[in-house]
Design an enzyme around this catalytic site. Sequence first.
Site, short mmCIF file in Angstrom:
data_model
loop_
_atom_site.label_atom_id
_atom_site.label_comp_id
_atom_site.label_asym_id
_atom_site.label_seq_id
_atom_site.Cartn_x
_atom_site.Cartn_y
_atom_site.Cartn_z
N TYR A 1 0.67 -1.38 0.06
CA TYR A 1 -0.09 0.01 0.01
C TYR A 1 0.86 1.42 -0.10
O TYR A 1 0.78 1.99 -0.74
CB TYR A 1 -0.70 0.10 1.13
N LYS B 1 1.00 4.11 -3.08
CA LYS B 1 0.53 5.37 -2.62
C LYS B 1 1.74 6.21 -2.93
O LYS B 1 1.37 7.60 -3.33
CB LYS B 1 -0.17 5.58 -1.12
P1 NAP Z 1 -13.47 1.82 1.35
O1 NAP Z 1 -14.56 2.59 2.35
O2 NAP Z 1 -13.04 0.67 1.72
O3 NAP Z 1 -13.87 2.39 -0.12
C1 NAP Z 1 -12.96 1.78 -1.12
C2 NAP Z 1 -13.87 2.14 -2.44
O4 NAP Z 1 -12.84 1.83 -3.51
C3 NAP Z 1 -15.04 1.46 -2.58
O5 NAP Z 1 -16.09 2.66 -3.08
C4 NAP Z 1 -14.81 0.22 -3.45
O6 NAP Z 1 -15.96 -0.08 -4.26
C5 NAP Z 1 -13.47 1.12 -4.60
N1 NAP Z 1 -12.96 0.13 -5.10
C6 NAP Z 1 -11.99 -0.90 -4.43
N2 NAP Z 1 -11.37 -1.35 -5.51
C7 NAP Z 1 -11.71 -1.07 -6.67
C8 NAP Z 1 -11.81 -1.27 -7.78
N3 NAP Z 1 -10.83 -2.35 -8.32
N4 NAP Z 1 -12.20 -0.81 -8.95
C9 NAP Z 1 -13.30 0.28 -8.39
N5 NAP Z 1 -13.44 0.37 -7.38
C10 NAP Z 1 -12.95 -0.15 -6.27
O7 NAP Z 1 -12.13 3.03 1.65
P2 NAP Z 1 -11.80 4.37 2.01
O8 NAP Z 1 -11.42 4.58 3.39
O9 NAP Z 1 -13.29 5.20 1.68
O10 NAP Z 1 -10.63 4.90 0.92
C11 NAP Z 1 -10.78 5.64 -0.29
C12 NAP Z 1 -9.46 5.99 -0.73
O11 NAP Z 1 -9.00 6.68 0.27
C13 NAP Z 1 -8.42 4.77 -0.91
O12 NAP Z 1 -7.77 5.06 -1.91
C14 NAP Z 1 -7.93 4.79 0.31
O13 NAP Z 1 -6.45 4.17 0.11
C15 NAP Z 1 -7.65 6.34 0.67
N6 NAP Z 1 -7.15 6.55 1.92
C16 NAP Z 1 -8.07 5.98 3.01
C17 NAP Z 1 -7.53 6.58 4.34
C18 NAP Z 1 -8.39 5.96 5.43
O14 NAP Z 1 -7.66 5.99 6.72
N7 NAP Z 1 -9.51 5.55 5.37
C19 NAP Z 1 -6.56 7.05 4.40
C20 NAP Z 1 -5.72 7.75 3.46
C21 NAP Z 1 -6.16 7.47 2.11
P3 NAP Z 1 -16.90 -1.04 -3.77
O15 NAP Z 1 -17.89 -0.18 -2.92
O16 NAP Z 1 -17.75 -1.34 -5.02
O17 NAP Z 1 -16.31 -2.08 -3.14
#
Ligand code: NAP
Length: 249
Positions: free
Chosen positions: A156, A160
Amino acid sequence: MIDLSGKNAVITGGARGIGRAIGLRLAAQGADVGFSYRGNAEAAQATVADIEALGRTAIAVQADVVKPESAKELIDTALDQLGAIDILVNNAGITRDDLIMRMKPEDWNDVIDTNLSGAFWTIKAATRPMMKARGGRIINITSVSGQAGQIGQTNYSSAKAGLIGLTKATARELGSRNITSNAVAPGFVLTDLTGDLPEELLEEAKARTPLGRFTSLEDVSAAVAFLASDEAAFITGQVLAVDGGLVMM
Ligand code: NAP
């Protein structure tokens, strides 16, 4: 007040979590929104309804960003149904955490394919229409893990960090067409993605955060709305940390 009236945004992974919050925020500021979901159709329909309740158009497209043809279908469908793409937010992401010695090849590949290559395929598909329109905003959701590294997240963190390189190279390549490319680096946001992380790790991160709390969905979506707006017209190739000071570069 940020005004995105008349703009169209496309968000990958917009059905839930951070992507959903970004879609709602951009819609609240006046944008119409197309977003992809991978498998969760129920969440996608709920998000469409919530964006429509704000008086905006919303379309949900089932698309797997890992597949170049699927990413292109997302962009083509959004172009067809919204008419143009002014803002692209590469948000889709997954984690498959494990220590280096235990990490399976598929866990390495899946994370790189989704978080890094997925953003590239979507940018590649959106580049021609944005170049023709002589303008656009690309915003990639990276992470503090890509800036500082995280134990158990070599896959990851690498994806990133790669996304930051992609952000900067895109900014250089497309700048002459008035297309900006920036990244937003959230700290820990409490979503499904962080649901499996050990409580101690989260608490330790909070304790190291000068502003003393986790990143909220609103913190992230406000930063994205700013970078998508006319106010950010001369900002490109940057990483905007939204982490309460957890990582200072
Ligand atoms: P999440 O709740 O797990 O949501 C992930 C999203 O990505 C879901 O809508 C999922 O679609 C979609 N997804 C995953 N694989 C995919 C694929 N192959 N094709 C299309 N869509 C796909 O995660 P989140 O926390 O909201 O994270 C969103 C972004 O923010 C990510 O890039 C993550 O790395 C980044 N981020 C998160 C955090 C944190 O602490 N949460 C911190 C820094 C960065 P489905 O709903 O259809 O499964």
